[in-house]
Design a protein around this motif. Structure first.
Motif, PDB file in Angstrom:
ATOM      1  N   THR A   1       3.576   0.431   3.007  1.00 26.19           N
ATOM      2  CA  THR A   1       2.969  -0.413   4.027  1.00 26.19           C
ATOM      3  C   THR A   1       2.673  -1.780   3.434  1.00 26.19           C
ATOM      4  O   THR A   1       2.094  -1.880   2.354  1.00 26.19           O
ATOM      5  CB  THR A   1       1.652   0.215   4.545  1.00 26.19           C
TER       6      THR A   1
ATOM      7  N   GLY B   1      -4.289  -9.184   7.850  1.00 30.21           N
ATOM      8  CA  GLY B   1      -4.735  -7.802   7.905  1.00 30.21           C
ATOM      9  C   GLY B   1      -3.803  -6.868   8.662  1.00 30.21           C
ATOM     10  O   GLY B   1      -3.980  -5.657   8.637  1.00 30.21           O
ATOM     11  N   GLU B   2      -2.818  -7.417   9.360  1.00 31.52           N
ATOM     12  CA  GLU B   2      -1.870  -6.582  10.076  1.00 31.52           C
ATOM     13  C   GLU B   2      -1.064  -5.750   9.080  1.00 31.52           C
ATOM     14  O   GLU B   2      -0.803  -6.183   7.981  1.00 31.52           O
ATOM     15  CB  GLU B   2      -0.903  -7.439  10.915  1.00 31.52           C
ATOM     16  N   THR B   3      -0.682  -4.549   9.508  1.00 30.64           N
ATOM     17  CA  THR B   3       0.122  -3.688   8.642  1.00 30.64           C
ATOM     18  C   THR B   3       1.532  -3.548   9.209  1.00 30.64           C
ATOM     19  O   THR B   3       1.726  -3.519  10.427  1.00 30.64           O
ATOM     20  CB  THR B   3      -0.506  -2.292   8.478  1.00 30.64           C
TER      21      THR B   3
ATOM     22  N   ARG C   1       0.466  -5.047   3.889  1.00 25.10           N
ATOM     23  CA  ARG C   1      -0.722  -5.589   4.558  1.00 25.10           C
ATOM     24  C   ARG C   1      -0.574  -7.097   4.513  1.00 25.10           C
ATOM     25  O   ARG C   1      -0.671  -7.703   3.452  1.00 25.10           O
ATOM     26  CB  ARG C   1      -1.988  -5.129   3.849  1.00 25.10           C
ATOM     27  N   ARG C   2      -0.326  -7.659   5.713  1.00 18.66           N
ATOM     28  CA  ARG C   2      -0.100  -9.097   5.809  1.00 18.66           C
ATOM     29  C   ARG C   2      -1.397  -9.874   5.623  1.00 18.66           C
ATOM     30  O   ARG C   2      -2.490  -9.317   5.637  1.00 18.66           O
ATOM     31  CB  ARG C   2       0.513  -9.433   7.175  1.00 18.66           C
TER      32      ARG C   2
ATOM     33  N   ASP D   1       0.854  -1.184   0.000  1.00 19.15           N
ATOM     34  CA  ASP D   1       0.000   0.000   0.000  1.00 19.15           C
ATOM     35  C   ASP D   1       0.893   1.237   0.000  1.00 19.15           C
ATOM     36  O   ASP D   1       1.735   1.405   0.882  1.00 19.15           O
ATOM     37  CB  ASP D   1      -0.888  -0.019   1.249  1.00 19.15           C
TER      38      ASP D   1
ATOM     39  N   ARG E   1      -2.978   0.129  -3.840  1.00 19.39           N
ATOM     40  CA  ARG E   1      -2.582  -1.206  -3.406  1.00 19.39           C
ATOM     41  C   ARG E   1      -2.314  -2.125  -4.589  1.00 19.39           C
ATOM     42  O   ARG E   1      -2.901  -1.973  -5.645  1.00 19.39           O
ATOM     43  CB  ARG E   1      -3.679  -1.830  -2.549  1.00 19.39           C
TER      44      ARG E   1
END
Length: 110
Positions: free
Chosen positions: A60, A66-68, A62-63, A15, A20
């Motif tokens: 960023t 949903g973790e960043t 985004r795993r 991102d 994205r």
């Protein structure tokens, strides 16, 4: 001396200011002599896509869950860099395997 524990690749997204794109990110866990577990996070992205979306130093990740995670390029990216560039996050330190599995459920599945 570190002991390699596990490594794997997972689908995620990069991102840049709301733009994205799908990427594959890599996790590599190793255990140090003191028992601490270090996790390296990296991804490779196309230089031209990054430049087109205004990337210079940081984006960023985004795993999968949903973790960043902030990921960085060592210098200022420009057209003279390789066609595919590697971005890295700061290494994450986990005290034990339970913390590793909580912080990185992707690795618990591998």
């Amino acid at each position: 001396m570190s002991e390699h524990l596990t490594q794997a690749s997972y689908p995620g997204e990069i991102d840049i200011k709301g733009d994205r794109s799908p990427v594959t990110y890599k996790l590599k866990a190793s255990k140090e002599d003191d028992g601490a577990i270090h996790v390296a996070i990296s991804l490779t992205a196309p230089r031209d896509w990054l430049l087109k979306h205004g990337f210079r130093h940081e984006a960023t990740l985004r795993r999968q869950g949903g973790e960043t995670v902030p990921v960085r390029f060592e210098e200022t990216l420009n057209v003279a860099d390789n066609v595919a560039v590697t971005l890295r996050a700061e290494e994450v330190l986990c005290a034990n395997m339970d913390e590793l599995n909580r912080s990185f459920p992707e690795l618990a599945k591998s």
